[in-house]
Design a protein around this motif. Sequence first.
Motif: not given
Length: 539
Positions: A354-363
Motif C-alpha cells: 500500500q505504501g508503494t501505491q501511495i508513494f507512486i500516486m503522490t509522486f
Amino acid sequence: MERCLRLLLLLLGSGLGSAFYLPGLAPVSFCEEQKVKDNCKSQIELLVNRLDSAESVLPYEYDAFDFCKDENERHPSENLGQVLFGERIASSPYKFTFNKNETCQKVCQKTYDPKSGVSALDFIKKGIQLNYQHHWIIDNMPVTWCYYFEDGQKYCSPGFPVGCTITADGRVKDACVINSEFNKKDTIYLFNHVDIIITYHSGKDENWDGARLVAARLEPKSYKHTGDKAIKCEGPPMEIPKDLTSKFQITYSYSVIFQENDTIKWASRWDYILESMQHTNIQWFSIMNSLVIVLFLSGMVAMIMLRTLHKDIARYNQIDSSEDAQEEFGWKLVHGDIFRPPMKGMLLSVFLGQGTQIFIMTFITLFLACLGFLSPANRGALMTCAVVLWVLLGTPAGYVSARMYKTFGGERWKSNVLLTALLCPGIIFADFFVMNVILLAKGSSAAIPFGTLVAILAMWFGISVPLTFLGAYFGFKERAIEHPVRTNQIPRQIPTQSFFTKPFPGIIMGGILPFGCIFIQLFFILNSIWITTGGGGPS
C-alpha cells in the motif's frame, strides 16, 4: 527519410504550440453587446461556490443561506474531485454585460416576520458570528477581496465575509475594522452590497477577438436601503436585530465597474492572488535547512555503522588462537538473525504494498501539478487525478506485497492479496463513511452524495482490486529475494533492553526529527499547490 520525419515533427510542434491549452484553461473572449460574435460573448455570469469558515469545520452550500437565488438556477458539471471536496457551484442572479457599468442595482429583497422568518435569519446571524466567507467565481477565476494590513502590506483573499460583529464590550471583530460606522456595541452587521471591479485585457495587437478578463475584485459594504424600487447605496449600515419582533427587510444590491488594463496577460491573471498570500510561497530556505539536517543525520549514522563494522573486521583479522576464533562478537553475533522473517510478516508486506501505491500516486500527482496540468483554475483536477492514479496503481501494490510476503516465507497468499486490496482502503472508506453520515446530519455541503459513494466503490472493486490481484500473480511467480547471509535456525536470545532501546521510545526519538523535516517541506509545497481558497478578512 530522416529529414522528412524531422520536418513532420517540426510542423506538428508548431501546430500544437499555437493551439494547445491545458485542460480547463481555455480562455473566453468577451465583447460589447452590439459586437457579439460566435467566439465572443457579452454576458458575464457570476457563479457562487460553497461558504466556509476558519472557525468552523462545516462548509455550507450557498442555497443553505437565505440569500438571493437565481430563478433558473443551474449547477455546472462537477468532476469527482469537486464532489469529494464538497464544492457546490451554482448560478447566481448577478448578471453583467461586458463593459457596461452599473451603479446600485437591486438584486432582490428578503422579508422576515416573527412567525416564519426567525430560523432563516438566525442561520445568517450564526454564519456572521462564525465569520463564514462567500466564494464567487467569474470566468473560472475567484472574485477577490483585497485590503491592506496595518504595515501597508496588501492581501487578496478569494472570499469575502457574510458580515461582521461588534461584541458587547465594544471589541471590533473580523471585517468590521474596514468601516468606522460599525461602532455599536453588541451588534451584527450584514454585507448586503458589493462594489465589483472587473479588469480586462482589451486584446489590442493580439491574435484573438474581443477582450479577456484578467481580474475580478470586490469590496463588501453594508447599507440600510429604504424603498422597494429606487434604492440609494448610502446611509447607515445594515444591522440585524438580535430579536425579531416585527417585520424585517433586507435588500441586496451591487455596483459593477469595468477597467481596461493591457499590461496584465491572461496567462498570469492568478499571479496577483498568489503573490499576495505570503503563506503560499515555498520557503526554500526552510526546505534546504531541513534537507541539510536529514543528510547530516544520515551521514552521521552511516559513519557510526562503518566505524563499528571496520573495528569488527580489524578485530577478526587480529585473531591468533583458535579459542579466540570460536568466540563471536560484534557483527557475528547478529548476522544470522538479520534476515529472519518478522513476526508480523503478513502486515508488513501489506503495508509495503500500500505504501508503494501511495508513494507512486503522490509522486506522479506532484509532478503533474508542477508542470501546470493541475492548475487551481481547473477545479477538482488535483483530487480527481490522485483518486484515478490510486485506482490504476493497484498492480505495483499487489506485486510488492506478494514478492515481500514470498520472501518472508509466507504461504497464505490468498489472505495476503485480499488484505492488500481491502485492508487500508477499507479502513479509510469506513472512516470516510462515518464522517459523511455526520456531515449529512449537519446539512453540510461537504457531504458526499450516495451516487458518488457507489461510484467510488465501483472503481475500488471493479478496477483497483482486479489490478491488485494481477500484480500479486506476477509477484508470486517471481523468485523470492535471496539473502546474502544465511539465517540461523535457532534465534539468538535478545538480552534485557534498557528504556531507551525499547520500541516505543526508539520510534519517538528516531522518527520525530526526520518526520519534522519532511513535514516542513511537504507543508510549504502542498500548501502552494492546493491553495485555491483562502482565509477570511482582517481581525
